[in-house]
Design a protein around this motif. Structure first.
Motif, mmCIF file in Angstrom:
data_model
loop_
_atom_site.group_PDB
_atom_site.id
_atom_site.type_symbol
_atom_site.label_atom_id
_atom_site.label_comp_id
_atom_site.label_asym_id
_atom_site.label_seq_id
_atom_site.Cartn_x
_atom_site.Cartn_y
_atom_site.Cartn_z
ATOM 1 N N MET A 150 0.809 -1.341 -0.039
ATOM 2 C CA MET A 150 -0.057 0.206 -0.076
ATOM 3 C C MET A 150 0.901 1.306 0.091
ATOM 4 S SD MET A 150 -3.072 -0.791 -0.270
ATOM 5 C CE MET A 150 -3.760 0.529 0.137
ATOM 6 N N THR A 151 1.834 1.206 0.549
ATOM 7 C CA THR A 151 2.879 2.305 0.646
ATOM 8 C C THR A 151 3.256 2.559 -0.613
ATOM 9 O OG1 THR A 151 3.303 1.710 3.199
ATOM 10 C CG2 THR A 151 4.954 3.458 2.052
ATOM 11 N N THR A 152 3.757 1.632 -1.249
ATOM 12 C CA THR A 152 4.536 1.657 -2.682
ATOM 13 C C THR A 152 3.573 2.359 -3.569
ATOM 14 O OG1 THR A 152 5.722 -0.471 -2.096
ATOM 15 C CG2 THR A 152 5.523 0.401 -4.400
ATOM 16 N N ALA A 153 2.129 1.692 -3.615
ATOM 17 C CA ALA A 153 1.157 2.340 -4.480
ATOM 18 C C ALA A 153 0.863 3.659 -4.274
ATOM 19 C CB ALA A 153 -0.235 1.477 -4.380
ATOM 20 N N LEU A 154 0.715 4.058 -2.765
ATOM 21 C CA LEU A 154 0.400 5.404 -2.493
ATOM 22 C C LEU A 154 1.786 6.415 -2.862
ATOM 23 C CD1 LEU A 154 -1.337 7.544 -0.986
ATOM 24 C CD2 LEU A 154 0.125 7.142 0.927
ATOM 25 N N TYR A 155 2.892 5.847 -2.776
ATOM 26 C CA TYR A 155 4.076 6.787 -3.211
ATOM 27 C C TYR A 155 4.127 6.880 -4.612
ATOM 28 C CZ TYR A 155 6.082 8.001 1.246
ATOM 29 O OH TYR A 155 6.456 8.437 2.695
ATOM 30 N N ALA A 156 3.782 5.836 -5.361
ATOM 31 C CA ALA A 156 3.662 5.868 -6.795
ATOM 32 C C ALA A 156 2.512 7.023 -7.561
ATOM 33 C CB ALA A 156 3.238 4.465 -7.580
ATOM 34 N N MET A 157 1.693 6.896 -6.895
ATOM 35 C CA MET A 157 0.496 8.020 -6.914
ATOM 36 C C MET A 157 0.870 9.306 -7.020
ATOM 37 S SD MET A 157 -3.198 6.345 -6.527
ATOM 38 C CE MET A 157 -2.932 5.202 -4.751
ATOM 39 N N ILE A 158 1.708 9.526 -5.473
ATOM 40 C CA ILE A 158 2.206 11.029 -5.231
ATOM 41 C C ILE A 158 3.145 11.292 -6.471
ATOM 42 C CG2 ILE A 158 3.413 12.017 -3.512
ATOM 43 C CD1 ILE A 158 1.853 10.433 -1.428
ATOM 44 N N GLY A 159 3.843 10.292 -6.601
ATOM 45 C CA GLY A 159 5.037 10.752 -7.619
ATOM 46 C C GLY A 159 4.524 11.092 -9.006
ATOM 47 N N VAL A 160 3.175 10.471 -9.411
ATOM 48 C CA VAL A 160 2.656 10.975 -10.683
ATOM 49 C C VAL A 160 2.009 12.217 -10.484
ATOM 50 C CG1 VAL A 160 0.715 10.340 -12.279
ATOM 51 C CG2 VAL A 160 2.414 8.493 -11.537
ATOM 52 N N VAL A 161 1.426 12.491 -9.310
ATOM 53 C CA VAL A 161 0.832 13.996 -9.243
ATOM 54 C C VAL A 161 1.878 14.956 -8.929
ATOM 55 C CG1 VAL A 161 -0.562 15.254 -7.464
ATOM 56 C CG2 VAL A 161 -1.205 12.880 -7.903
ATOM 57 N N LEU A 162 3.004 14.703 -8.360
ATOM 58 C CA LEU A 162 3.674 15.864 -8.217
ATOM 59 C C LEU A 162 4.774 15.911 -9.708
ATOM 60 C CD1 LEU A 162 5.782 15.028 -4.982
ATOM 61 C CD2 LEU A 162 4.357 16.759 -5.532
ATOM 62 N N GLY A 163 4.835 14.804 -10.537
ATOM 63 C CA GLY A 163 5.195 14.875 -11.802
ATOM 64 C C GLY A 163 4.476 15.839 -12.671
ATOM 65 N N LEU A 164 3.290 15.442 -12.598
ATOM 66 C CA LEU A 164 2.304 16.420 -13.246
ATOM 67 C C LEU A 164 2.362 17.733 -12.895
ATOM 68 C CD1 LEU A 164 0.106 16.017 -15.855
ATOM 69 C CD2 LEU A 164 -1.613 15.279 -13.873
ATOM 70 N N VAL A 165 2.206 17.903 -11.832
ATOM 71 C CA VAL A 165 2.563 19.351 -11.418
ATOM 72 C C VAL A 165 3.483 20.189 -11.710
ATOM 73 C CG1 VAL A 165 2.456 20.797 -9.175
ATOM 74 C CG2 VAL A 165 0.837 19.017 -9.118
ATOM 75 N N LEU A 166 4.696 19.299 -11.738
ATOM 76 C CA LEU A 166 5.854 20.188 -12.083
ATOM 77 C C LEU A 166 5.807 20.478 -13.763
ATOM 78 C CD1 LEU A 166 8.775 20.838 -11.782
ATOM 79 C CD2 LEU A 166 9.617 18.719 -12.090
ATOM 80 N N LEU A 167 5.188 19.391 -14.552
ATOM 81 C CA LEU A 167 4.971 19.291 -15.798
ATOM 82 C C LEU A 167 4.077 20.566 -16.123
ATOM 83 C CD1 LEU A 167 5.884 17.967 -18.457
ATOM 84 C CD2 LEU A 167 3.834 16.838 -18.428
ATOM 85 N N VAL A 168 3.088 20.955 -15.333
ATOM 86 C CA VAL A 168 2.157 21.905 -15.859
ATOM 87 C C VAL A 168 2.896 23.490 -15.242
ATOM 88 C CG1 VAL A 168 0.011 22.998 -14.787
ATOM 89 C CG2 VAL A 168 0.128 20.687 -15.584
ATOM 90 N N PHE A 169 3.553 23.366 -14.359
ATOM 91 C CA PHE A 169 4.181 24.540 -13.851
ATOM 92 C C PHE A 169 5.162 24.837 -14.840
ATOM 93 C CE2 PHE A 169 8.000 26.381 -11.667
ATOM 94 C CZ PHE A 169 7.507 27.436 -11.264
ATOM 95 N N LEU A 170 6.243 23.931 -15.299
ATOM 96 C CA LEU A 170 7.046 24.362 -16.199
ATOM 97 C C LEU A 170 6.411 24.728 -17.724
ATOM 98 C CD1 LEU A 170 9.792 21.425 -15.811
ATOM 99 C CD2 LEU A 170 9.899 24.002 -15.133
ATOM 100 N N ALA A 171 5.198 24.127 -17.961
ATOM 101 C CA ALA A 171 4.546 24.411 -19.248
ATOM 102 C C ALA A 171 4.104 26.030 -19.255
ATOM 103 C CB ALA A 171 3.408 23.396 -19.516
ATOM 104 N N HIS A 172 3.751 26.381 -17.943
ATOM 105 C CA HIS A 172 3.042 27.621 -17.942
ATOM 106 C C HIS A 172 4.254 28.956 -17.776
ATOM 107 C CE1 HIS A 172 -1.249 27.213 -17.591
ATOM 108 N NE2 HIS A 172 -1.069 26.262 -16.870
ATOM 109 N N ARG A 173 5.476 28.304 -17.339
ATOM 110 C CA ARG A 173 6.608 29.188 -17.447
ATOM 111 C C ARG A 173 7.022 29.430 -18.713
ATOM 112 N NH1 ARG A 173 9.425 31.100 -12.464
ATOM 113 N NH2 ARG A 173 11.329 30.931 -14.002
ATOM 114 N N VAL A 174 6.940 28.522 -19.603
ATOM 115 C CA VAL A 174 7.666 28.436 -21.140
ATOM 116 C C VAL A 174 6.539 29.289 -22.085
ATOM 117 C CG1 VAL A 174 8.457 27.330 -23.089
ATOM 118 C CG2 VAL A 174 9.127 26.576 -20.859
#
Length: 84
Positions: free
Chosen positions: A60-84
């Motif tokens: 369960m911890t592995t699955a939770l951290y994988a989901m958190i990793g995807v969400v943080l990656g998506l947030v970073l991708l959106v942030f970088l897309a708005h900066r460019v």
């Protein structure tokens, strides 16, 4: 472009999952001296039940951290897309 975003999010999920697996197995390596076995349960049965519970917790911890990793990656991708 879609393959790049999918690969990036898959990489974020893998990194998050690896971190979650590491965090989930820490409890398997460092046993607490304060865990008391109930009197009506044999030591072998208690050890099996404890290892099964910790295995489920690790999964369960592995699955939770994988989901958190995807969400943080998506947030970073959106942030970088708005900066460019």
């Amino acid at each position: 472009m879609i393959y790049f975003i999918g690969g990036y999010l898959l990489l974020c999920a893998a990194v998050g999952g690896c971190w979650g697996w590491y965090r989930g197995t820490r409890r398997l390596r460092w046993r607490s001296p304060h865990t008391d076995r109930p009197d009506e349960v044999s030591p072998a049965q208690y050890a099996r039940e404890r290892m099964a519970a910790l295995g489920r917790q690790r999964l369960m911890t592995t699955a939770l951290y994988a989901m958190i990793g995807v969400v943080l990656g998506l947030v970073l991708l959106v942030f970088l897309a708005h900066r460019v």
